[in-house]
Structure formats: structure tokens, C-alpha cells
Design a protein around this motif. Structure first.
Motif, short mmCIF file in Angstrom:
data_model
loop_
_atom_site.label_atom_id
_atom_site.label_comp_id
_atom_site.label_asym_id
_atom_site.label_seq_id
_atom_site.Cartn_x
_atom_site.Cartn_y
_atom_site.Cartn_z
N ALA A 1 0.86 -1.18 0.00
CA ALA A 1 0.00 0.00 0.00
C ALA A 1 0.90 1.24 0.00
CB ALA A 1 -0.90 0.00 1.23
N LEU A 2 0.73 2.08 -1.00
CA LEU A 2 1.59 3.24 -1.17
C LEU A 2 0.87 4.51 -0.72
CD1 LEU A 2 4.26 4.40 -2.27
CD2 LEU A 2 3.19 4.49 -4.52
N ALA A 3 1.44 5.21 0.27
CA ALA A 3 0.93 6.50 0.76
C ALA A 3 -0.37 6.40 1.54
CB ALA A 3 0.77 7.51 -0.39
N THR A 4 -0.58 5.27 2.20
CA THR A 4 -1.67 5.20 3.16
C THR A 4 -1.21 5.87 4.45
OG1 THR A 4 -3.12 3.71 4.40
CG2 THR A 4 -0.89 2.94 3.99
N ALA B 1 3.54 -1.54 3.49
CA ALA B 1 3.17 -0.15 3.21
C ALA B 1 4.40 0.74 3.16
CB ALA B 1 2.20 0.36 4.28
N VAL B 2 4.30 1.80 2.33
CA VAL B 2 5.28 2.87 2.27
C VAL B 2 4.51 4.16 2.47
CG1 VAL B 2 7.07 4.00 0.89
CG2 VAL B 2 6.65 1.54 0.60
N TYR B 3 4.94 5.00 3.42
CA TYR B 3 4.12 6.14 3.79
C TYR B 3 4.96 7.22 4.48
CZ TYR B 3 4.48 3.97 8.39
OH TYR B 3 4.98 3.44 9.55
N MET C 1 9.18 6.82 -2.89
CA MET C 1 8.20 5.91 -2.31
C MET C 1 7.77 4.85 -3.32
SD MET C 1 6.05 8.77 -0.16
CE MET C 1 4.75 7.70 0.50
N GLY C 2 7.63 5.26 -4.59
CA GLY C 2 7.31 4.29 -5.64
C GLY C 2 8.40 3.25 -5.77
N GLY C 3 9.66 3.70 -5.72
CA GLY C 3 10.78 2.76 -5.80
C GLY C 3 10.82 1.83 -4.60
N GLN D 1 7.56 0.83 5.72
CA GLN D 1 8.67 1.78 5.57
C GLN D 1 8.14 3.21 5.61
OE1 GLN D 1 11.32 0.89 2.35
NE2 GLN D 1 12.43 2.83 2.51
N ARG D 2 8.52 3.96 6.65
CA ARG D 2 8.10 5.35 6.75
C ARG D 2 9.19 6.25 6.18
NH1 ARG D 2 6.12 7.57 12.47
NH2 ARG D 2 8.35 7.66 12.91
#
Length: 349
Positions: free
Chosen positions: A154-157, A166-168, A306-308, A332-333
């Protein structure tokens, strides 16, 4: 009769095979791709169903099975902001190139469209999927992919689920940071434009704004919180509401840059000088923030990075699955940054 059989064979999908064999579509995909992490009884059951249904795998799946393909990662998107999405794609494509992956994008809108898009990704042989906003917060989409045993990032939740990678960034604290900047400039009458209510960062950014205002002893008028949808058009409507009252705010914080740019446009159309009479701030630091004039003060969200990072996480989870290990969700924050530009200035009074 031959023509009818040929037509029937052409309509058989990987999902038909999965239903016939009473396994998940992802299990069928793993058998087709020759992966080792499928128990032998399941493999034989799937092969029997493939034979009975005369299923012919598509070229992408066959090339993977023969060792001619690469790891395929899907990215399922429905983001209304093209500039935001383009930065995600740049980072995802670059990291995919470095890791030797193939990135397969699929667009969807409603629930039916999501199901069809997921089916296309599965048929294309993807082994993991990245969900940019707002789909990163779609429980139905996450459940759909989980049911297919497909790892998800999940990207940018703003509220990562424990069981989903998740990456955020910290949307709450970053919203507090940019609100405090406006307060330090002497602004006391600050309005806010909300984002898409289905996207978790929207609420976190509003909460951060309200907390910063409360900590400074400032009251937020109810009619100075305007609804938005993260689109330029919704920003225009919100600005018309906020700038039409008898008493107007001296600063407006919008939940993203597209809506902040719309606020600047409406203000200039009404003869309100930015930032001399009205300070405007945005969020995300997408290209529009530095293209318009005055350029936007905003929160830099490292969207490209974040996409990477999402690609790297999915790649690791896929490798774990191939080795027979249950992939552990990774969170990953990333670090945000306040970027001060010309759309904000000191309050006149």
C-alpha cells in the motif's frame, strides 16, 4: 463442432481453471510458471484441470514458465492527479529496471472495474501488486488480492494495516508542521481544504491541522473547513466557498497541491493578492507546486522514492514466496520536508 470447441477453449481463463481445481488463481499461476512452492497434490490437480478445460496460458505466463520472462509486478491505479501518479511511476519504473522486474500498470475505477483489472494482472503473470492512493485504502481491493495469495504494498496510506506492506509518511505531523509555519507568519484566521474522505491521509492531515491550531490557542471556524476530493476542480469549488464570506481567512491550507493551485487561481480571479492578502499552502510537492506563480509552499512527500521503495518491498516478498517462505509485511516510513516558497507571507494584521 471444431469451431465451437475452438471458441470454447478461447474463453477459458485462469480463474476458470482455479474454480475447476478448487484452488486460488495464484496457485494456478504458480503451477503454470513452474514455481516450486506448490504442493504436489495441488500441482497435479491444477494440471488435470488445465488438461480437461483445454486451457492455453497466455504468452506472458508461458514465457515466465519457460524461464524467458522476468518478475512481474502490477500497479493498480485510479488516482485523479496525473502529476502525483507520474512521480509514482517514475520511481517504480526506475527501481524495476534496477531489479530486473517488469512493471505492469492497470487502470480501474469502480469495484467491477477493479475485479476485471485484477484478473488482467493475474492473467499477465504478476506475482505482487502495488496500490497507490486511493486504492491503498480500499479494503475490498486488498481482500481481493489477498484471496489470490498476491503480496500487496500500500503506497501513501496514512494508517498501514499490520498484515499489509506499506510505504508512507507521517501525514499527521507533517500537517502540523506546515500549519505551524503559517501560525509563525502571524496568521490566525486559517482555513482548510479537505481531501478525498475515503483516503486515510485526508483525515490525518485535517487532524494535524486542527491539533496545531488548538495548541496555538486558535479557533477554527466550522465554515472555514471546506470539502475537497484532491482534484483541481474540487479545489475551485472549495475556494469559492472560503472566499465568499463576509470575513475571509488570511491563509488557506489545502490537502494537496492541485487544490492549493486552484485556491490561488480563484483568489487571483477575485483580485486577492497572493501572498500579500492571502497565503496559500499545499501538500505533496508535485510538479504543479513549482510551475504556478506564486509557487507553492508545501510539504515535500518523496513520492518518486516511495514508488521505488514499494517495488523493492514487493520484489523481496515475491522472492520469499518463491523460496517457500511466508512473506512478512514490511512497513517503511519515509521522511517529509517543509518547502517554503512564495505563496506564503506574513499576515497583514
Amino acid at each position: 463442432m471444431k469451431n465451437r470447441n475452438r471458441a470454447k477453449r478461447a474463453t477459458v481463463t485462469i480463474h476458470d481453471v482455479a474454480r475447476h481445481a478448487k484452488v486460488s488463481s495464484m496457485t494456478v499461476s504458480r503451477v503454470i510458471n513452474g514455481q516450486a512452492n506448490v504442493r504436489e497434490p495441488l500441482r497435479q490437480r491444477v494440471l488435470a484441470s488445465i488438461k480437461e478445460l483445454n486451457y492455453i496460458p497466455n504468452m506472458a505466463a508461458r514465457s515466465t514458465r519457460m524461464g524467458l520472462g522476468t518478475t512481474r509486478i502490477g500497479i493498480l491505479f485510479s488516482n485523479p492527479s496525473e502529476s502525483y501518479l507520474s512521480k509514482i511511476m517514475v520511481g517504480s519504473l526506475e527501481q524495476s529496471r534496477k531489479l530486473g522486474c517488469q512493471l505492469i500498470p492497470e487502470y480501474c475505477s469502480g469495484l467491477t472495474s477493479q475485479k476485471k483489472a485484477v484478473s488482467r494482472l493475474v492473467d499477465a503473470g504478476v506475482e505482487g501488486v502495488i496500490l497507490p492512493p486511493p486504492l491503498c485504502d480500499s479494503e475490498s481491493t486488498v481482500r481481493m488480492l489477498a484471496g489470490l495469495d498476491i503480496p500487496v504494498a500500500a503506497l501513501a496510506t496514512a494508517r498501514p494495516l499490520p498484515e499489509v506492506s506499506a510505504v508512507y509518511i507521517d501525514d499527521y505531523r507533517s500537517a502540523m508542521s506546515i500549519t505551524r509555519h503559517l501560525i509563525r507568519l502571524g496568521h490566525r484566521k486559517i482555513a482548510f481544504v479537505e481531501g478525498d474522505p475515503t483516503h486515510t491521509p485526508s483525515q490525518c492531515r485535517l487532524d494535524g491541522f486542527l491539533k496545531a491550531m488548538e495548541a496555538a490557542g486558535l479557533t477554527v471556524r466550522e465554515n472555514w473547513i471546506a470539502p475537497g476530493r484532491f482534484t483541481y476542480k474540487s479545489g475551485l469549488a472549495a475556494a469559492e466557498i472560503l472566499l465568499s464570506g463576509d470575513e475571509q481567512p488570511t491563509a488557506i491550507l489545502a490537502s494537496n497541491d492541485d487544490m492549493a493551485a486552484a485556491v490561488v487561481s480563484v483568489a487571483q480571479g477575485r483580485g486577492i493578492r497572493v501572498p500579500e492578502e492571502l497565503s496559500v499552502a499545499g501538500f505533496d510537492d508535485t510538479p504543479i507546486a513549482s510551475i504556478i506563480w506564486p509557487d507553492l509552499t508545501t510539504i515535500h512527500q518523496p513520492i518518486t522514492a516511495m514508488g521505488g521503495a514499494a517495488v523493492s518491498i514487493i520484489h523481496k516478498m515475491i522472492n520469499d514466496l518463491r523460496k517457500g517462505r511466508g512473506p512478512k509485511p514490511l512497513h517503511q516510513r519515509m521522511t517529509y520536508k517543509l518547502v517554503k516558497r512564495h505563496s506564503t507571507g506574513r499576515a497583514l494584521s
